[in-house]
Write a protein that holds these residues in place. Structure first.
Motif, PDB file in Angstrom:
ATOM      1  N   PRO A 190       0.807  -1.226   0.000  1.00  0.00           N
ATOM      2  CA  PRO A 190       0.000   0.000   0.000  1.00  0.00           C
ATOM      3  C   PRO A 190       0.838   1.273   0.000  1.00  0.00           C
ATOM      4  O   PRO A 190       2.052   1.250   0.228  1.00  0.00           O
ATOM      5  N   ASP A 191       0.150   2.396  -0.262  1.00  0.00           N
ATOM      6  CA  ASP A 191       0.696   3.745  -0.071  1.00  0.00           C
ATOM      7  C   ASP A 191       1.939   3.997  -0.915  1.00  0.00           C
ATOM      8  O   ASP A 191       3.024   4.286  -0.409  1.00  0.00           O
ATOM      9  N   HIS A 192       1.793   3.928  -2.238  1.00  0.00           N
ATOM     10  CA  HIS A 192       2.927   4.130  -3.128  1.00  0.00           C
ATOM     11  C   HIS A 192       3.512   5.531  -3.055  1.00  0.00           C
ATOM     12  O   HIS A 192       4.684   5.725  -3.375  1.00  0.00           O
ATOM     13  N   SER A 193       2.701   6.512  -2.664  1.00  0.00           N
ATOM     14  CA  SER A 193       3.226   7.881  -2.570  1.00  0.00           C
ATOM     15  C   SER A 193       4.313   7.986  -1.517  1.00  0.00           C
ATOM     16  O   SER A 193       5.180   8.872  -1.595  1.00  0.00           O
ATOM     17  N   ASN A 194       4.293   7.111  -0.531  1.00  0.00           N
ATOM     18  CA  ASN A 194       5.358   7.062   0.469  1.00  0.00           C
ATOM     19  C   ASN A 194       6.337   5.916   0.223  1.00  0.00           C
ATOM     20  O   ASN A 194       7.523   6.014   0.560  1.00  0.00           O
ATOM     21  N   LEU A 195       5.849   4.826  -0.358  1.00  0.00           N
ATOM     22  CA  LEU A 195       6.720   3.678  -0.608  1.00  0.00           C
ATOM     23  C   LEU A 195       7.832   4.016  -1.596  1.00  0.00           C
ATOM     24  O   LEU A 195       9.008   3.689  -1.355  1.00  0.00           O
ATOM     25  N   PHE A 196       7.498   4.678  -2.705  1.00  0.00           N
ATOM     26  CA  PHE A 196       8.496   4.936  -3.736  1.00  0.00           C
ATOM     27  C   PHE A 196       9.624   5.838  -3.251  1.00  0.00           C
ATOM     28  O   PHE A 196      10.803   5.520  -3.493  1.00  0.00           O
ATOM     29  N   VAL A 228     -15.407  -8.489   0.194  1.00  0.00           N
ATOM     30  CA  VAL A 228     -14.787  -8.450  -1.133  1.00  0.00           C
ATOM     31  C   VAL A 228     -14.119  -7.099  -1.374  1.00  0.00           C
ATOM     32  O   VAL A 228     -12.986  -7.031  -1.881  1.00  0.00           O
ATOM     33  N   ASP A 229     -14.791  -6.013  -1.016  1.00  0.00           N
ATOM     34  CA  ASP A 229     -14.207  -4.684  -1.216  1.00  0.00           C
ATOM     35  C   ASP A 229     -12.909  -4.535  -0.432  1.00  0.00           C
ATOM     36  O   ASP A 229     -11.919  -3.992  -0.942  1.00  0.00           O
ATOM     37  N   GLU A 230     -12.903  -5.007   0.805  1.00  0.00           N
ATOM     38  CA  GLU A 230     -11.695  -4.895   1.615  1.00  0.00           C
ATOM     39  C   GLU A 230     -10.567  -5.743   1.033  1.00  0.00           C
ATOM     40  O   GLU A 230      -9.402  -5.328   1.023  1.00  0.00           O
ATOM     41  N   ALA A 231     -10.904  -6.916   0.532  1.00  0.00           N
ATOM     42  CA  ALA A 231      -9.885  -7.781  -0.052  1.00  0.00           C
ATOM     43  C   ALA A 231      -9.325  -7.194  -1.343  1.00  0.00           C
ATOM     44  O   ALA A 231      -8.103  -7.225  -1.574  1.00  0.00           O
ATOM     45  N   MET A 232     -10.195  -6.647  -2.184  1.00  0.00           N
ATOM     46  CA  MET A 232      -9.728  -6.045  -3.434  1.00  0.00           C
ATOM     47  C   MET A 232      -8.862  -4.825  -3.174  1.00  0.00           C
ATOM     48  O   MET A 232      -7.995  -4.475  -3.983  1.00  0.00           O
ATOM     49  N   HIS A 233      -9.098  -4.178  -2.040  1.00  0.00           N
ATOM     50  CA  HIS A 233      -8.354  -2.965  -1.704  1.00  0.00           C
ATOM     51  C   HIS A 233      -6.883  -3.278  -1.402  1.00  0.00           C
ATOM     52  O   HIS A 233      -6.047  -2.377  -1.377  1.00  0.00           O
ATOM     53  N   THR A 234      -6.565  -4.552  -1.174  1.00  0.00           N
ATOM     54  CA  THR A 234      -5.180  -4.895  -0.861  1.00  0.00           C
ATOM     55  C   THR A 234      -4.258  -4.722  -2.056  1.00  0.00           C
ATOM     56  O   THR A 234      -3.041  -4.622  -1.886  1.00  0.00           O
ATOM     57  N   ALA A 235      -4.802  -4.721  -3.265  1.00  0.00           N
ATOM     58  CA  ALA A 235      -3.991  -4.549  -4.474  1.00  0.00           C
ATOM     59  C   ALA A 235      -4.428  -3.277  -5.179  1.00  0.00           C
ATOM     60  O   ALA A 235      -5.533  -3.209  -5.715  1.00  0.00           O
ATOM     61  N   ARG A 236      -3.552  -2.271  -5.171  1.00  0.00           N
ATOM     62  CA  ARG A 236      -3.898  -0.990  -5.773  1.00  0.00           C
ATOM     63  C   ARG A 236      -2.655  -0.350  -6.387  1.00  0.00           C
ATOM     64  O   ARG A 236      -1.523  -0.596  -5.946  1.00  0.00           O
TER      65      ARG A 236
END
Length: 268
Positions: A118-124, A164-172
């Motif tokens: 999660p959180d690519h704006s901080n991960l990158f 399902v929504d919470e599970a799909m949210h794991t990949a963004r």
């Protein structure tokens, strides 16, 4: 990345299709002939090691100047397969979200893994801190989240919408422009592009077999019981086979979008 069970054999059913984007990404990178000779290469989310081996072929030489290559993955099952592939590569278990190298990296590579973090704006920016000035970052992430293969998951799982929504949210992932904004403060020569591959799959329920080895894993795990998983799977397969029909020759065409990025970290 998730520490839940990953099945290398099931993931490897589509080895050629999953390898091709990595080959395309490696092909865009400069090589020694262009003055780029990385001494430390890291493959984040290396999985069963097939892509890491291609990286090794691209940059290793027959002399003592071959680079140190490290493959990082959270799944011990994937690493067990990787260790059998090449003993010269260092295979390490680790979580990308908290990973730190023991020395600066010249080439930080990741193929189809960072969308699980999660959180690519901080991960990158954090990952770029570990790249040596003048080093490179090369990343590919799936960008098929708006395609029927992914949208139909929500439709089939309407009875369990919250789970399902919470599970799909794991990949963004973010939009391409967002990645440019994240990379540009510390990088030059930023190259962003998207490719749609038209995979030719074989056998019954071919698209389901694809998604069940990746994006469907957290969804199935989130459903309350085996009965719910069976009902969901029946609905999902039915809709998939309508949208991605099997042809008379037994093959199924599966368009799949991917986002690529290559950037060079500034030297000052």
């Amino acid at each position: 990345m998730s520490n839940t069970y990953w099945d290398p054999a099931r993931y490897g059913l589509f080895g050629n299709e999953r390898l091709r984007p990595a080959i395309d990404l490696i092909g865009r990178l400069p090589k020694a002939a262009n003055g780029f000779s990385p001494r430390h290469i890291v493959d984040l989310g290396c999985g069963p090691g097939s892509v890491t081996a291609v990286l090794a072929d691209a940059y290793c030489t027959q002399d003592a100047n071959s680079p140190r290559i490290v493959g990082i993955d959270s799944s011990e099952q994937m690493l067990e397969t990787a260790r059998k592939r090449d003993e010269a590569i260092e295979w390490q278990q680790g979580d990308i979200a908290t990973w730190q190298p023991d020395e600066p990296v010249d080439l930080l590579f990741s193929n189809a893994a960072l969308h699980w973090v999660p959180d690519h704006s901080n991960l990158f920016p954090r990952l770029l801190e570990h790249v040596r000035p003048g080093g490179m970052i090369a990343i590919q992430v799936p960008n098929n989240f708006l395609a029927p293969s992914h949208q139909l998951i929500g439709e089939a799982g309407i009875e369990w919408r919250k789970e399902v929504d919470e599970a799909m949210h794991t990949a963004r992932i973010m939009r391409p422009g967002d990645y440019f904004d994240v990379l540009s403060p510390s990088c030059d020569e930023i190259d962003l592009w998207q490719t749609q591959y038209c995979h030719v799959l074989t056998g019954p329920d071919a698209v389901y077999n694809w998604t069940s080895s990746t994006i469907l894993r957290p969804v199935l795990a989130a459903l309350p019981d085996d009965e719910a998983r069976a009902r969901f799977t029946t609905k999902y397969k039915e809709r998939l086979n309508q949208v991605y029909p099997i042809r008379d020759d037994g093959r199924t065409l599966f368009p799949f979008n991917r986002l690529f990025m290559v950037a060079c970290k500034r030297s000052n």
